[in-house]
Write a protein that holds these residues in place. Sequence first.
Motif, PDB file in Angstrom:
ATOM      1  N   ARG A 165       0.834  -1.203   0.000  1.00 31.56           N
ATOM      2  CA  ARG A 165       0.000   0.000   0.000  1.00 31.56           C
ATOM      3  C   ARG A 165       0.869   1.254   0.000  1.00 31.56           C
TER       4      ARG A 165
ATOM      5  N   ARG B  82      -2.303  13.500  -4.789  1.00 32.57           N
ATOM      6  CA  ARG B  82      -2.521  13.611  -6.232  1.00 32.57           C
ATOM      7  C   ARG B  82      -1.792  14.844  -6.761  1.00 32.57           C
TER       8      ARG B  82
ATOM      9  N   VAL C  37      -4.387  10.010  -1.462  1.00 30.73           N
ATOM     10  CA  VAL C  37      -4.912   8.761  -2.005  1.00 30.73           C
ATOM     11  C   VAL C  37      -4.145   7.592  -1.393  1.00 30.73           C
TER      12      VAL C  37
ATOM     13  N   ALA D  55      -3.355   3.782  -2.274  1.00 29.90           N
ATOM     14  CA  ALA D  55      -3.388   3.021  -3.524  1.00 29.90           C
ATOM     15  C   ALA D  55      -2.673   1.696  -3.359  1.00 29.90           C
ATOM     16  N   ASP D  56      -2.952   0.777  -4.291  1.00 26.75           N
ATOM     17  CA  ASP D  56      -2.164  -0.451  -4.344  1.00 26.75           C
ATOM     18  C   ASP D  56      -0.913  -0.188  -5.177  1.00 26.75           C
TER      19      ASP D  56
ATOM     20  N   GLY E 137      -0.925   1.688  -8.468  1.00 24.46           N
ATOM     21  CA  GLY E 137      -1.395   3.066  -8.456  1.00 24.46           C
ATOM     22  C   GLY E 137      -2.904   3.186  -8.417  1.00 24.46           C
ATOM     23  N   ARG E 138      -3.616   2.059  -8.390  1.00 21.87           N
ATOM     24  CA  ARG E 138      -5.082   2.084  -8.367  1.00 21.87           C
ATOM     25  C   ARG E 138      -5.579   2.640  -7.034  1.00 21.87           C
ATOM     26  N   GLU E 139      -6.463   3.625  -7.111  1.00 25.46           N
ATOM     27  CA  GLU E 139      -6.975   4.285  -5.919  1.00 25.46           C
ATOM     28  C   GLU E 139      -7.893   3.354  -5.136  1.00 25.46           C
ATOM     29  N   LEU E 140      -7.638   3.271  -3.833  1.00 36.50           N
ATOM     30  CA  LEU E 140      -8.489   2.498  -2.928  1.00 36.50           C
ATOM     31  C   LEU E 140      -9.316   3.421  -2.040  1.00 36.50           C
TER      32      LEU E 140
ATOM     33  N   ARG F 270      -9.745   7.824  -1.215  1.00 35.19           N
ATOM     34  CA  ARG F 270      -9.327   9.200  -1.477  1.00 35.19           C
ATOM     35  C   ARG F 270      -9.836  10.099  -0.361  1.00 35.19           C
TER      36      ARG F 270
END
Length: 267
Positions: A226, A231, A239, A241-242, A245-248, A250
């Motif tokens: 993580r 941003r 943010v 993210a994994d 870079g995918r947002e989990l 915000r």
Amino acid sequence: MLLPGDRRVVGAAFRNGAGSAFVLDRATGQYRRTGSHDGVYPAPAGSSVAVRDEKRPRQVGLTDVRTGKLHWYEVGRALSGPQWSPDGRRLLFTTHQVDRFGFVVLDTDGTTQTHLTNAWIGSCSDFCDFAWTRDGREVALTLSRRRDEGAPRDLARGVQLFSVADGRPTRFLSMPGRPIGPDSWSPDGTRVVVQGQREPLLVDIATGEVVNPLPAAEVVWVADDRLLYRRPYGSHDFVLADLTGRELVRQPLPRELAEREITIGRD
């Protein structure tokens, strides 16, 4: 203010140093305003805050959030901005003098160590600054592979690590970018986030190979899988993210903090 991943905002200041800053008093859990300085740098842990004043170019001030007492210490000239060690007990500076290139470490008790590395000045990238590693026992200097006309940055070939204790070079790690600070390195020591020639990159430390690009280079690892980052565009929300870079999650900032540079510490 608590952020995703159980990290806390410990300071907020304007990048150009204009006006006062907010710093967290951990004893009360409240934020205090500092006086006006040309630079305010809260430690990620503990209660120390470093300040810079253009009228004192060779010095850095250290103050305690709890007492407000300010002491100035002589560090040197042609200095980079200060970078706190992960434990909040030491400050790192790069001294950019033609015949005295190297790094300076200032302890919060005012003692300093200066380590000159003149032989490396011609090899470092366009950011010829030293940065802490995660454990605080070494500092990293990014070395350049080549300079490309029109590219935003040098193409890096890796980082040379130096011992904080005696200034000697310890090991070289191949990677195509620059780690910004101690939070760039993963807790398990297998990966690092760097600013590449054109974009932020997640890199495998053992091989130096790129795993994937990321939205931001200035990150905080909150677990081995993580990342917490701000941003770079738009609202500048934080943010979680994994590693792709995918947002989990915000989280926006309050208006009074949104335009300021944020320092993140552990809760």
